[in-house]
Design an enzyme around this catalytic site. Structure first.
Site, mmCIF file in Angstrom:
data_model
loop_
_atom_site.group_PDB
_atom_site.id
_atom_site.type_symbol
_atom_site.label_atom_id
_atom_site.label_comp_id
_atom_site.label_asym_id
_atom_site.label_seq_id
_atom_site.Cartn_x
_atom_site.Cartn_y
_atom_site.Cartn_z
ATOM 1 N N ASP A 34 -13.026 -1.005 -8.141
ATOM 2 C CA ASP A 34 -12.862 0.010 -7.094
ATOM 3 C C ASP A 34 -12.309 1.348 -7.538
ATOM 4 O O ASP A 34 -12.332 2.288 -6.749
ATOM 5 C CB ASP A 34 -11.979 -0.555 -5.971
ATOM 6 C CG ASP A 34 -12.224 0.132 -4.633
ATOM 7 O OD1 ASP A 34 -13.303 0.738 -4.465
ATOM 8 O OD2 ASP A 34 -11.355 0.066 -3.751
ATOM 9 N N ASP B 163 -6.224 -4.250 -1.680
ATOM 10 C CA ASP B 163 -5.591 -2.966 -1.967
ATOM 11 C C ASP B 163 -4.095 -3.043 -1.662
ATOM 12 O O ASP B 163 -3.724 -3.312 -0.512
ATOM 13 C CB ASP B 163 -6.200 -1.866 -1.104
ATOM 14 C CG ASP B 163 -7.646 -1.583 -1.451
ATOM 15 O OD1 ASP B 163 -7.896 -1.189 -2.600
ATOM 16 O OD2 ASP B 163 -8.520 -1.758 -0.570
ATOM 17 N N HIS C 294 -5.390 2.558 -6.945
ATOM 18 C CA HIS C 294 -6.464 3.537 -6.775
ATOM 19 C C HIS C 294 -6.580 4.101 -5.367
ATOM 20 O O HIS C 294 -7.494 4.892 -5.097
ATOM 21 C CB HIS C 294 -7.800 2.923 -7.218
ATOM 22 C CG HIS C 294 -8.139 1.639 -6.513
ATOM 23 N ND1 HIS C 294 -7.850 0.407 -7.040
ATOM 24 C CD2 HIS C 294 -8.735 1.400 -5.320
ATOM 25 C CE1 HIS C 294 -8.253 -0.535 -6.215
ATOM 26 N NE2 HIS C 294 -8.790 0.042 -5.153
ATOM 27 N N ASP D 47 -13.445 -6.528 0.361
ATOM 28 C CA ASP D 47 -12.053 -6.209 0.664
ATOM 29 C C ASP D 47 -11.423 -7.277 1.563
ATOM 30 O O ASP D 47 -11.945 -7.588 2.639
ATOM 31 C CB ASP D 47 -11.960 -4.860 1.360
ATOM 32 C CG ASP D 47 -12.320 -3.701 0.449
ATOM 33 O OD1 ASP D 47 -12.590 -3.944 -0.738
ATOM 34 O OD2 ASP D 47 -12.341 -2.549 0.931
ATOM 35 N N HIS E 136 -10.874 -8.475 -2.908
ATOM 36 C CA HIS E 136 -10.264 -7.230 -3.350
ATOM 37 C C HIS E 136 -9.156 -6.844 -2.386
ATOM 38 O O HIS E 136 -9.404 -6.535 -1.225
ATOM 39 C CB HIS E 136 -11.314 -6.115 -3.422
ATOM 40 C CG HIS E 136 -10.747 -4.806 -3.853
ATOM 41 N ND1 HIS E 136 -10.155 -4.629 -5.079
ATOM 42 C CD2 HIS E 136 -10.652 -3.612 -3.212
ATOM 43 C CE1 HIS E 136 -9.735 -3.381 -5.184
ATOM 44 N NE2 HIS E 136 -10.018 -2.739 -4.061
#
Length: 1158
Positions: free
Chosen positions: A294, A182, A575, A431, A180
């Site tokens: 998420d 971001d 997000h 993450d 994941h």
């Protein structure tokens, strides 16, 4: 004059003759449009009447165009004074008895008689579903008992005997590795890419290329595109091979994994298109499974969008722990997500909800995180991360594989008992995982040993394999019987509703992020509006400038700005972007990107508008003909308006171009900053229009003498441009100057005149401002709104505004960027005895009240209307909020108090796309009763509906009957332990805009049925008011004596009112940063409520229909040489449409087309 009278005479004969002919058409037996129906068939009769009305409407529109041509001919023959010649201006002004209101559709063309009397067929009870989230919330106790190792669940028991004799296919386990990433959170997107993401992708490409059994999924195209730009040719080739052979699956394919609470459906769709278009050009792949592990709560809007993009499956994670437990108990964690308004079951989207606390390895292999953590081989001893439960993983060897596999398989079996299928999904990642080659090899190698052992021991009744998300869904559906024979529908429940507000434990509700960093939430909506406007004008001007030979220069200069704006807007949908949950320096980076793209979009709008208004098209990127309306100097500052210098008596009049990006002719008030209080405004058809000048304040009671606010009524064509002229005239009537009065001025203040404005003190007692639709009543002590009288029925309704403050609880857990944890109910922002300075500004075009409170400048405005638009139907509220002083650990909220008997029920929108019913529950903590408000919320009873529309996403609640409140800003001095590692202390002065509309039910049946129905829809008046709040008319002053056409109209005929042009977007070329000759046209037919009275009090310039499906002829749309239907992702094309035919868009549906504009 004789020729003029002849034109007028014959034009009149033509007009009235057409009317007589059309009336006869309604009763002519042999009319080809006549539809036969059997006696007693009411539905057929209704359809016949609708066909007749549509025919009349079409004939009237054709007749209207003829009359416009007659009018234009008369104007061309009539000698007119030249407004550009100073000596002739006085004569023009003397010949004008009074300002002429903007042209609106004549009464006979207006749809007021049918605006509310014809309704589309909509569901008010909600589509049938097995699980309705409204009922689930009513049912759940939210008691949170301790469930043991699965704290939020229960103790799941299993044994070897229970699994004995099962067939291998019943225990098929897909282990899906993922990382994941971001695009901005603790680091900026560029820093994350440099430090981690590029290495993750390198490692994955290399690792998967070594072993065809290894699999992986990837979601964020923003990162993948950055990697592609720097990857070696060898790695690019490997990537293409891995995608093609199915080892590497692209899931969702959006630019980011978007937030689902604050986002608007325009931006959600746009970032998905941007990612999938990049995939098509680069890897020639189309995703089919969605992946959202998420986002902090989930919306059915996302399910609908993915369905329209031809996705087959989706996965979600962050859902209230009590809801997860309930669905797990019912074995309903896999369901067909259905839209609440869908009565035909056509929107079902296969969805998997992950059952446990998080998406990391400890919370995905099974119910016991202590055990699952031991199978996260990135936590092997010697690494940077460890297991909080103090039991580390051990490497898998021949000597321990039997034991370790047995422990892991026990967790898999327990997890499988929560699902109806024994095909099991196990995700493997967290993450920014797999950034080190050692970690990558440790995960794949150790799991490979476990997989090999289990698969070689059939007595274990399980089969394990690395897999992708789509492989899991395909196997699961196959096990339950497949989709072809409706087995999936028979085995898996249909669920309707949304998953807000999210709580991950205890009373920790994630309702704070609905409001965190409101300045950048506002800035996001500003970019969204600018990008949409720029996309449309660029697409419309592109085919025109191509004919001139300047197309390549035009495209090279402007199209990359559009692409960058798409990507910057898409990036902020992340997000941790629009949610306001990133670190301060990351927020600054987002802000700079948003600001740059707003200015870039203004540039595209300016040059595109110039092309569309020129008779002889030219383009010089170094010459700006149309000035911007405002300029951003820094990402943390409000834009500076461009001051329009008015010409003197000896200079030519100044032209101002107005741009309306909405799909109907739009009448309303436009604002400019000018250099004189004495202004004349004239339309291109030589009519002086109503205008007003007001002061700009240098401090609380003093005004500037060099700048003034000019507002005037304008009409701008649908997705079009209009040209107005302005000039200074010292002899202008005093009625154009606003009057200013004060309440509670400082001691010693006396009546005075400044720049022709009289400043005085208001008489004591309650005071009012008014327009043709409303009278707003205010307190004579503090200037706050108390009630509103609707002129149309002369009913005075209590409607007060107050400001309140929440204080963070003073315990271990406090409010932060994510969480809203108040100490108790809100307290008044100021004491009852507080007497703020109040400014009352009245004029012929608008009247406004300014209340200067601590931390907020509160303004309430009424605009004059002509009946042509919705602006005069609403109470316009703006709050300039600044909580940097005296507001530590507090949250400021604006509360509406009304006499509407709404009880515990209210409604909020989801992503600007649909309306979701809400209930305020006493069994839940206060913070649980707040919900996202992307565009609007309303309350209603058997008499009235009260709607609050917002220009920026925030948090909203209705804590008591008759109340609506919206959180404006929050300043938190500490972290809330959700990972960001800081409070929210970077607050900025933030302008926030709202519109309040009060409507009455018009039908007796509606009072009882619709006011208490499960579902609700906004009226057309509210839709248009909300669109206009989000997409204001953009003025651009013209540099120099440039010859421009008087207007530009993109649509040959009005569209149905229900049809909203969501976007018109140039499609990217495969081989270059340039557009093709195709554009994507996105149309949304809204579901509108037609039993509310506001719709009867404005004359729409669009077409009203009362049919279940709206048919639009292709000739009604933009001039084009071909159209074909496509999926919402633009990746699945249909056949070319018949140019003589039409298109049909059902209420609530969004459809996409590829169109070749000409």
């Amino acid at each position: 004059m004789k020729l003029k009278r002849q034109f007028l005479f014959f034009g009149g004969i033509l007009f009235f003759g057409s009317i007589w002919f059309m009336i006869g058409q309604l009763d002519t037996p042999n009319s080809p449009q006549k539809v036969k129906f059997s006696e007693g068939s009411e539905n057929d009769q209704v359809r016949t009447l609708q066909d007749k009305l549509s025919l009349v409407e079409k004939e009237l529109l054709e007749n209207r165009k003829i009359m416009h041509k007659v009018k234009d001919s008369l104007q061309d023959m009539t000698p007119m004074k030249n407004v550009h010649v100073p000596m002739q201006r006085q004569e023009i002004r003397n010949n004008v008895n009074k300002p002429v209101l903007p042209l609106i559709m004549p009464k006979q063309f207006a749809n007021d008689s049918r605006m509310s009397d014809t309704c589309p067929v909509l569901s008010y009870s909600g589509g049938k579903s097995d699980v309705n989230m409204i009922n689930v919330y009513d049912h759940l106790p939210f008691d949170d008992p301790d469930g043991g190792v699965w704290k939020q669940g229960w103790d799941i028991q299993t044994s070897d005997q229970e699994w004995a004799g099962r067939k291998l296919k019943e225990c098929l386990v897909f282990i899906v590795p993922h990382s994941h990433n971001d695009p901005g959170w603790l680091k900026t997107v560029e820093r994350y890419f440099s430090d981690q993401t590029q290495h993750i992708l390198n490692n994955i490409v290399d690792a998967l290329s070594q072993d065809p059994a290894r699999k992986f999924i990837w979601a964020e195209m923003s990162y993948l595109s950055m990697w592609w730009d720097i990857a070696t040719p060898d790695r690019k080739q490997k990537m293409q091979t891995l995608v093609k052979n199915g080892q590497l699956e692209i899931v969702t394919g959006g630019w980011v994994m978007n937030d689902e609470a604050n986002t608007h459906y325009f931006a959600m769709i746009d970032q998905l298109i941007e990612g999938m278009e990049w995939l098509r050009r680069t890897l020639n792949v189309v995703p089919k499974s969605g992946w959202a592990i998420d986002p902090f709560g989930h919306t059915p809007t996302m399910a609908y969008i993915l369905k329209q993009m031809k996705f087959k499956n989706m996965l979600i994670q962050r859902v209230h722990y009590a809801v997860k437990k309930y669905l797990a108990q019912e074995k309903s964690l896999e369901f067909r997500w259905r839209q609440m308004w869908d009565s035909a079951s056509s929107t079902d989207m296969m969805c998997h909800l992950m059952p446990f606390y998080s998406y990391d390895v400890p919370h995905t292999c099974g119910p016991d995180p202590k055990i699952c953590c031991q199978f996260d081989f990135a936590r092997l001893p010697g690494g940077k991360i460890t297991c909080p439960w103090k039991v580390p993983p051990v490497a898998i060897t021949d000597s321990n594989v039997e034991t370790r596999a047995g422990i892991l398989l026990d967790q898999y079996r327990k997890k499988s008992k929560l699902f109806k299928s024994d095909t099991l999904l196990i995700i493997l990642g967290d993450d920014f995982r797999y950034s080190l080659s050692k970690e990558t090899n440790d995960q794949f190698d150790n799991y490979a040993r476990i997989i090999s052992y289990v698969n070689s021991h059939p007595e274990l009744n399980a089969k394990l394999q690395f897999g992708t998300l789509s492989e899991y869904f395909d196997a699961m559906k196959s096990e339950v019987g497949g989709e072809e024979n409706n087995a999936v529908k028979n085995r898996l429940p249909a669920l309707s509703g949304d998953f807000f507000t999210y709580a991950d434990r205890e009373d920790h509700y994630w309702s704070g992020y609905y409001t965190s960093r409101p300045y950048h939430k506002m800035q996001e909506r500003v970019l969204e509006s600018h990008l949409r406007g720029a996309e449309m004008l660029f697409a419309l001007s592109w085919p025109k400038i191509q004919w001139t030979g300047l197309g390549e220069t035009f495209s090279h200069e402007l199209y990359p700005l559009l692409v960058q704006a798409r990507q910057n807007l898409g990036l902020f949908q992340h997000h941790d972007g629009i949610t306001g949950t990133a670190k301060d320096h990351v927020v600054v980076d987002y802000g700079n990107k948003l600001m740059k793209s707003v200015m870039d979009a203004k540039k595209v709008i300016s040059y595109s508008a110039q092309v569309l208004l020129q008779e002889m098209i030219t383009f010089d990127p170094n010459t700006m003909v149309l000035n911007y309306d405002e300029v951003y100097q820094a990402q943390n500052q409000q834009p500076a308006p461009v001051v329009v210098k008015l010409p003197t008596k000896n200079e030519e009049a100044r032209k101002v171009v107005l741009y309306n990006s909405l799909d109907y002719d739009r009448t309303g008030v436009v604002r400019l900053i000018v250099t004189s209080p004495d202004v004349v405004v004239m339309s291109e058809n030589k009519n002086v229009v109503p205008s007003q000048t007001s002061p700009i304040w240098s401090d609380s009671t003093e005004i500037r003498t060099d700048q003034f606010e000019l507002v005037f009524l304008s009409t701008v064509p649908a997705i079009g441009l209009a040209v107005y002229k302005i000039w200074e005239d010292n002899d202008v009537a005093d009625t154009t100057h606003s009057t200013v009065k004060f309440i509670n001025p400082r001691v010693g203040f006396s009546k005075r005149t400044r720049s022709k404005f009289v400043l005085d003190v208001e008489d004591s007692g309650e005071f009012t401002i008014m327009n043709d639709q409303l009278v707003a009543h205010f307190s004579g002590q503090n200037g706050m709104l108390q009630s509103v009288t609707t002129v149309r029925d002369n009913v005075k309704t209590q409607l007060g505004i107050e400001f309140v403050a929440y204080t963070s609880r003073n315990k271990k857990d406090k409010s932060g960027a994510y969480l809203f944890l108040p100490a108790g109910p809100a307290q008044p922002h100021v004491t009852e005895s507080h007497r703020p300075l109040v400014r009352i500004i009245r004029g012929p075009v608008m009247s406004t009240v300014h209340v200067l409170l601590p931390n907020v400048l509160h303004k309430v405005t009424l605009y004059t209307g002509t009946g042509a638009g919705t602006q005069s139907l609403g109470v316009h509220v703006s709050n300039d909020v600044d909580v940097r002083t005296g507001y530590d650990n507090k949250e400021l909220s604006m509360r509406l108090n009304s006499e509407v008997l709404s009880g515990s029920k209210f409604f909020t929108d989801l992503n600007g796309f649909q309306i979701q019913p809400r209930t305020t529950y006493s069994k839940l903590p206060l913070q649980a009763n707040f919900y996202p408000i992307p565009t609007m919320a309303f309350i209603q009873d058997e008499k009235s509906r009260l709607t609050l529309m917002t220009a920026q996403p925030l948090g909203v609640a209705s804590l008591k009957s008759g109340q609506l409140e919206v959180v404006l800003d929050r300043r938190l001095m500490q972290d809330d332990n959700r990972g960001v590692g800081q409070g929210v202390k970077d607050n900025l002065p933030t302008p926030e805009s709202f519109v309040i509309m009060l409507e009455r039910w018009t039908a007796i049946a509606a009072k009882e049925s619709k006011s208490s129905a499960k579902l609700a829809y906004p009226s057309m008046a509210v839709y248009q008011s909300s669109w206009e709040l989000l997409h204001p008319v953009r003025p651009m002053s013209v540099n120099g004596p440039v010859h421009l056409k008087e207007d530009y109209r993109s649509l040959p005929q009005p569209l149905p009112c229900d049809v909203h042009v969501l976007n018109l977007r140039a499609i990217h070329s495969k081989d270059a940063v340039a557009p093709t000759d195709q554009s994507a046209l996105l149309l949304h037919t809204v579901g509108r409520e037609c039993s509310l009275d506001a719709d009867k009090y404005f004359h729409p310039t669009c077409l009203m229909h009362g049919v279940e499906k709206l048919a639009i002829t292709i000739s009604t749309l933009f001039t084009n040489s071909g159209m074909r239907k496509t999926s919402l992702s633009l990746q699945h094309d249909g056949s070319l449409l018949d140019n003589q035919g039409g298109i049909t868009v059902s209420p609530m549906e969004i459809q996409a087309y590829k169109i070749v504009l000409t």
